[in-house]
Design a protein around this motif. Structure first.
Motif, PDB file in Angstrom:
ATOM      1  N   CYS A 119      12.441  75.792  38.432  1.00 30.55           N
ATOM      2  CA  CYS A 119      12.934  74.432  38.617  1.00 30.55           C
ATOM      3  C   CYS A 119      14.427  74.420  38.315  1.00 30.55           C
ATOM      4  CB  CYS A 119      12.206  73.441  37.729  1.00 30.55           C
ATOM      5  SG  CYS A 119      12.665  73.525  35.995  1.00 30.55           S
ATOM      6  N   PHE A 120      15.098  73.430  38.822  1.00 32.97           N
ATOM      7  CA  PHE A 120      16.550  73.409  38.658  1.00 32.97           C
ATOM      8  C   PHE A 120      17.043  71.980  38.553  1.00 32.97           C
ATOM      9  CE2 PHE A 120      15.690  73.301  43.173  1.00 32.97           C
ATOM     10  CZ  PHE A 120      16.547  72.313  43.641  1.00 32.97           C
ATOM     11  N   ALA A 121      18.246  71.855  37.982  1.00 27.68           N
ATOM     12  CA  ALA A 121      18.919  70.556  37.897  1.00 27.68           C
ATOM     13  C   ALA A 121      20.365  70.753  38.324  1.00 27.68           C
ATOM     14  CB  ALA A 121      18.859  70.020  36.472  1.00 27.68           C
ATOM     15  N   TRP A 122      20.812  69.960  39.287  1.00 23.68           N
ATOM     16  CA  TRP A 122      22.167  70.085  39.813  1.00 23.68           C
ATOM     17  C   TRP A 122      23.191  69.511  38.843  1.00 23.68           C
ATOM     18  CZ3 TRP A 122      22.886  73.125  43.766  1.00 23.68           C
ATOM     19  CH2 TRP A 122      21.879  73.287  44.712  1.00 23.68           C
ATOM     20  N   GLY A 123      24.336  70.167  38.770  1.00 26.19           N
ATOM     21  CA  GLY A 123      25.498  69.632  38.076  1.00 26.19           C
ATOM     22  C   GLY A 123      26.645  69.556  39.068  1.00 26.19           C
ATOM     23  N   PRO A 124      27.815  69.090  38.643  1.00 25.77           N
ATOM     24  CA  PRO A 124      28.954  68.977  39.568  1.00 25.77           C
ATOM     25  C   PRO A 124      29.329  70.313  40.216  1.00 25.77           C
ATOM     26  CG  PRO A 124      29.409  67.802  37.530  1.00 25.77           C
ATOM     27  CD  PRO A 124      28.149  68.561  37.310  1.00 25.77           C
ATOM     28  N   ALA A 125      29.267  71.406  39.441  1.00 26.29           N
ATOM     29  CA  ALA A 125      29.639  72.707  39.999  1.00 26.29           C
ATOM     30  C   ALA A 125      28.695  73.814  39.554  1.00 26.29           C
ATOM     31  CB  ALA A 125      31.067  73.066  39.591  1.00 26.29           C
ATOM     32  N   GLU A 126      27.654  73.462  38.820  1.00 30.93           N
ATOM     33  CA  GLU A 126      26.718  74.456  38.317  1.00 30.93           C
ATOM     34  C   GLU A 126      25.293  73.945  38.472  1.00 30.93           C
ATOM     35  OE1 GLU A 126      29.494  76.399  34.779  1.00 30.93           O
ATOM     36  OE2 GLU A 126      28.052  74.829  34.292  1.00 30.93           O
ATOM     37  N   VAL A 127      24.351  74.877  38.374  1.00 26.51           N
ATOM     38  CA  VAL A 127      22.938  74.523  38.437  1.00 26.51           C
ATOM     39  C   VAL A 127      22.256  75.132  37.219  1.00 26.51           C
ATOM     40  CG1 VAL A 127      20.825  74.589  39.816  1.00 26.51           C
ATOM     41  CG2 VAL A 127      23.046  74.639  40.950  1.00 26.51           C
ATOM     42  N   LEU A 128      21.442  74.352  36.535  1.00 24.47           N
ATOM     43  CA  LEU A 128      20.602  74.887  35.469  1.00 24.47           C
ATOM     44  C   LEU A 128      19.267  75.293  36.077  1.00 24.47           C
ATOM     45  CD1 LEU A 128      21.096  72.504  32.393  1.00 24.47           C
ATOM     46  CD2 LEU A 128      21.874  74.851  32.642  1.00 24.47           C
ATOM     47  N   VAL A 129      18.851  76.527  35.842  1.00 26.03           N
ATOM     48  CA  VAL A 129      17.611  77.051  36.417  1.00 26.03           C
ATOM     49  C   VAL A 129      16.716  77.531  35.288  1.00 26.03           C
ATOM     50  CG1 VAL A 129      16.611  78.745  37.993  1.00 26.03           C
ATOM     51  CG2 VAL A 129      18.863  77.793  38.474  1.00 26.03           C
ATOM     52  N   CYS A 130      15.439  77.219  35.369  1.00 31.05           N
ATOM     53  CA  CYS A 130      14.503  77.729  34.357  1.00 31.05           C
ATOM     54  C   CYS A 130      13.134  77.928  34.984  1.00 31.05           C
ATOM     55  CB  CYS A 130      14.417  76.786  33.168  1.00 31.05           C
ATOM     56  SG  CYS A 130      13.715  75.182  33.556  1.00 31.05           S
ATOM     57  N   GLU A 131      12.327  78.746  34.305  1.00 29.75           N
ATOM     58  CA  GLU A 131      10.957  78.967  34.750  1.00 29.75           C
ATOM     59  C   GLU A 131      10.084  77.810  34.269  1.00 29.75           C
ATOM     60  OE1 GLU A 131      10.258  82.688  32.920  1.00 29.75           O
ATOM     61  OE2 GLU A 131      11.192  83.851  34.519  1.00 29.75           O
ATOM     62  N   THR A 132       9.072  77.488  35.067  1.00 31.99           N
ATOM     63  CA  THR A 132       8.193  76.362  34.722  1.00 31.99           C
ATOM     64  C   THR A 132       6.796  76.873  34.373  1.00 31.99           C
ATOM     65  OG1 THR A 132       7.332  76.010  36.947  1.00 31.99           O
ATOM     66  CG2 THR A 132       9.440  74.981  36.419  1.00 31.99           C
ATOM     67  N   LEU A 133       5.933  75.951  33.953  1.00 30.73           N
ATOM     68  CA  LEU A 133       4.542  76.287  33.651  1.00 30.73           C
ATOM     69  C   LEU A 133       3.728  76.525  34.920  1.00 30.73           C
ATOM     70  CD1 LEU A 133       3.803  73.630  30.874  1.00 30.73           C
ATOM     71  CD2 LEU A 133       4.228  76.055  30.537  1.00 30.73           C
ATOM     72  N   PHE A 134       4.248  76.080  36.057  1.00 34.76           N
ATOM     73  CA  PHE A 134       3.478  76.129  37.292  1.00 34.76           C
ATOM     74  C   PHE A 134       3.598  77.506  37.944  1.00 34.76           C
ATOM     75  CE2 PHE A 134       5.122  71.825  36.686  1.00 34.76           C
ATOM     76  CZ  PHE A 134       3.920  71.149  36.548  1.00 34.76           C
ATOM     77  N   GLY A 135       2.476  78.019  38.433  1.00 35.73           N
ATOM     78  CA  GLY A 135       2.502  79.259  39.199  1.00 35.73           C
ATOM     79  C   GLY A 135       2.954  78.989  40.609  1.00 35.73           C
ATOM     80  N   ARG A 136       3.021  80.029  41.396  1.00 33.02           N
ATOM     81  CA  ARG A 136       3.475  79.863  42.781  1.00 33.02           C
ATOM     82  C   ARG A 136       2.532  78.949  43.558  1.00 33.02           C
ATOM     83  NH1 ARG A 136       8.448  80.658  43.625  1.00 33.02           N
ATOM     84  NH2 ARG A 136       8.032  81.008  45.824  1.00 33.02           N
ATOM     85  N   ALA A 137       1.224  78.982  43.230  1.00 29.76           N
ATOM     86  CA  ALA A 137       0.260  78.142  43.961  1.00 29.76           C
ATOM     87  C   ALA A 137       0.452  76.673  43.651  1.00 29.76           C
ATOM     88  CB  ALA A 137      -1.162  78.561  43.613  1.00 29.76           C
ATOM     89  N   GLY A 138       0.945  76.365  42.457  1.00 32.11           N
ATOM     90  CA  GLY A 138       1.126  74.968  42.055  1.00 32.11           C
ATOM     91  C   GLY A 138       2.529  74.476  42.265  1.00 32.11           C
ATOM     92  N   GLY A 139       3.193  75.046  43.207  1.00 31.08           N
ATOM     93  CA  GLY A 139       4.612  74.762  43.381  1.00 31.08           C
ATOM     94  C   GLY A 139       4.942  73.386  43.884  1.00 31.08           C
TER      95      GLY A 139
END
Length: 675
Positions: free
Chosen positions: A13-33
């Motif tokens: 999952c990710f959150a947009w910023g003005p010039a950067e993106v925060l990216v992290c892994e979530t609890l959801f597997g690929r099937a629950g995307g």
């Protein structure tokens, strides 16, 4: 691709910023995307171009704890993904800073010169941009040579390759689009282009020329061939003269070949001959070369025979020197030089495509650089810009090239579907990237200024996000906003700085910023802090500021009171007691003083009441008495007020002083009336 992030087993999952993106892994597997936002993965366009627009620099920010599907905890990381990583490379600062000056100079040239003068001006601007790219490339090369860190060396070498490709593309666009070279001069420009950018053979040339006997060097004929392939006839003839002097048996062949090379017709940049005259001369010269080759004049010397075939434009003979040319566009220019020197611009596309096909020969597929150059030869400038936007790692190149082409009136008909034209869109993207840098953001302001449709909106949004780490930086941002009448942003910046100063207990700075923001509520709050500070310490801080409030004190009643109360102290200090008494009484009777401060004001009246000379008149004394009674009678904590020995003592002292002053006033006024 984000290094270190396991996107195959977990959704990102990710959150947009003005010039950067925060990216992290979530609890959801690929099937629950479907329940989270997936970060798409884009392959790297080419090994040559580095990460490209699709790539980004990512670094792990911190460790956090996620959970597996069975509820057990597992480690996870948060990444910061930057969009325009190139702006953080120190050696590229020259590229951004110096090109900004060229860009601004181009925008300021309001007097659009007509005809040749305007074209010459634009060509010079293009050359200035190229000189900045080349200077930056040389700095990067020096950095690569001097560093001992293999990782840095690899990074610098990659940047040198990218900058070299950028200059190659820009130079070709300059020839075809900006200068718009016509048949004849076009070939000369392309020859200069190849000589400047195909430099893989320069070391070979140096080795041969620096040897004691160049003619006996094992690479001698390779160097002669290189000179011929690049149309450098004088240098080729000079080398051949060395061969003739060391091998007398080849003297006759040398003279004939030297004469052919000397007489070869070439286009002229001046208008001294027409294309028809050039074609006739070239045809006669071509027939003469053909005759010598058919007569077997060079049959005993394969090297000279090969050169004669090249002069005739024999494609097989030229392709035999494939390793010396290294690129298909070198082959294209050599082929045009010896088979079609009067090529017209619109004919280039046919020769370019066939030259690339012949040179690559199905052994390898075209790389992104090849496709960009092919689009330029086909005069598809929008395709050039599109391909460069995809594969280059920042917006600098496409933004400045598009702006230049727009000034050449070549992009006027191309508007994007969402309203802005291509020039403005690319400038907005480039300037937005600059705003993520701690100092380059100042350049971005000027780029936004020259985007008439959306520039101001972008500037307003970005300037609010600049970290105001110091007052100096805040003043710089503020000046930019004030120059552009961005009143909302001015107020926002001033409020932020006022709050920062207040948190650090810098009341003078906080008051100054709140006045600048014209924020009455905040100015009232800070004024109360000043008054509270005075009550605790018995003196004012930041006297210079309070003494020079001027009309600014009218921003709020409390600020007015603060300024006037300080004026009372100044009058008292100057022993102007009558004026001080009138001002003090006015502050109380006008009800601009907070009720909590009345006791302080009445206490300040005590020294005036005890002066040898009567200061307060009977009427003024009655007013003070009324104020004291209002204070004691109207206090909601009356019982607490009465139980406070200090406050009770103050009240008694005030009543006594007021009574004595009233008696003195009555006697004085009665004496005056009786006399």
């Amino acid at each position: 691709v984000v290094p270190g992030a396991d996107s195959s087993s977990r959704q990102l999952c990710f959150a947009w910023g003005p010039a950067e993106v925060l990216v992290c892994e979530t609890l959801f597997g690929r099937a629950g995307g479907s329940r989270s936002r997936c970060l798409s993965r884009s392959p790297c366009p080419s090994r040559f171009w580095g990460e490209g627009r699709a790539g980004a620099a990512a670094r792990a920010l911190t460790d956090s704890v996620a959970g597996t599907e069975d509820g057990a905890p597992s480690s996870s990381r948060v990444f910061v993904v930057r969009r325009d990583q190139d702006i953080y490379i120190q050696t590229l600062r020259k590229l951004f800073n110096e090109s900004h000056g060229i860009f601004m100079g181009l925008q300021r040239s309001e007097e659009e010169l007509a005809g040749k003068s305007r074209k010459a001006q634009l060509v010079q601007v293009s050359k200035n941009y190229r000189s900045v790219i080349r200077a930056c490339m040389e700095d990067m090369h020096q950095a690569a040579v001097s560093t001992r860190d293999p990782a840095l060396q690899g990074q610098y070498s990659t940047q040198v390759s990218i900058l070299s490709a950028m200059e190659l593309i820009w130079n070709l666009c300059e020839i075809l689009f900006v200068e718009a070279a016509t048949a004849g001069p076009l070939l000369l420009r392309l020859l200069d282009w190849v000589r400047l950018h195909v430099c893989d053979v320069d070391s070979m040339v140096r080795d041969v020329l620096s040897s004691e006997s160049p003619a006996k060097h094992k690479l001698f004929w390779n160097v002669v061939d290189i000179f011929v392939l690049q149309g450098r006839m004088d240098e080729a003839r000079h080398l051949l003269s060395k061969e003739a002097s060391t091998n007398p048996t080849s003297m006759n062949m040398y003279k004939i070949l030297d004469d052919l090379m000397k007489k070869m017709p070439v286009p002229s940049l001046s208008n001294t001959q027409t294309l028809t005259e050039l074609e006739l001369k070239w045809q006669h010269w071509h027939e003469e070369c053909q005759r010598y080759l058919q007569d077997g004049t060079f049959a005993s010397n394969p090297h000279m025979e090969s050169i004669c075939k090249i002069l005739l434009g024999d494609e097989d003979a030229i392709l035999e020197k494939k390793e010396l040319m290294t690129t298909w566009y070198h082959f294209l220019v050599t082929r045009l030089l010896y088979s079609h020197p009067t090529v017209k611009p619109m004919e280039l596309r046919f020769y370019a495509q066939s030259s690339m096909d012949l040179f690559l020969g199905g052994e390898s597929s075209p790389e992104p650089l090849d496709l960009i150059l092919m689009a330029a030869f086909e005069f598809e400038m929008h395709q050039v810009i599109k391909e460069c936007s995809i594969v280059l790692s920042n917006w600098w190149f496409v933004a400045h090239l598009t702006d230049l082409l727009d000034h050449c009136k070549l992009l006027q008909s191309h508007n994007l579907y969402f309203g802005s034209n291509m020039r403005e869109f690319l400038l907005l993207e480039y300037a937005s990237g600059l705003f993520s840098h701690h100092s380059l953001w100042q350049l971005g302001v000027d780029y936004f200024d020259h985007c008439p449709e959306y520039g101001r909106v972008y500037l307003e949004l970005h300037i609010e996000r600049i970290p105001l780490s110091t007052e100096q930086k805040a003043l710089k941002v503020l000046r930019i906003c004030e120059q552009r009448q961005m009143h909302e942003q001015v107020r926002s910046i001033c409020k932020i700085m006022a709050m920062k100063a207040l948190r650090n207990n810098r009341l003078g700075s906080a008051l100054s910023w709140s006045i600048r923001a014209k924020d009455a509520a905040f100015a009232t709050l800070i004024s109360d802090r000043f008054l509270k500070d005075y009550c605790e310490r018995g003196c004012f801080s930041d006297l210079d500021l309070i003494d020079n409030l001027g009309p600014s004190m009218l921003l709020s009643d409390r600020l007015t009171f603060l300024g006037k109360y300080r004026e009372f102290h100044r009058l008292y200090g100057e022993q102007r007691f009558a004026e001080a008494a009138r001002l003090l009484l006015t502050l109380m009777t006008a009800h601009i003083a907070p009720c909590s401060f009345w006791m302080t004001l009445l206490t300040d009246a005590l020294p005036l009441l005890e002066q040898k000379e009567v200061i307060f008149s009977a009427e003024q004394t009655y007013e003070l008495m009324r104020c004291l009674e209002d204070l004691t009678a109207g206090n909601p904590d009356k019982q607490k007020f009465q139980d406070d020995d200090v406050e009770t003592t103050k009240v008694e002292m005030l009543r006594l002083a007021l009574a004595r002053n009233l008696a003195r006033v009555i006697v004085k006024e009665g004496t005056v009336e009786g006399s």
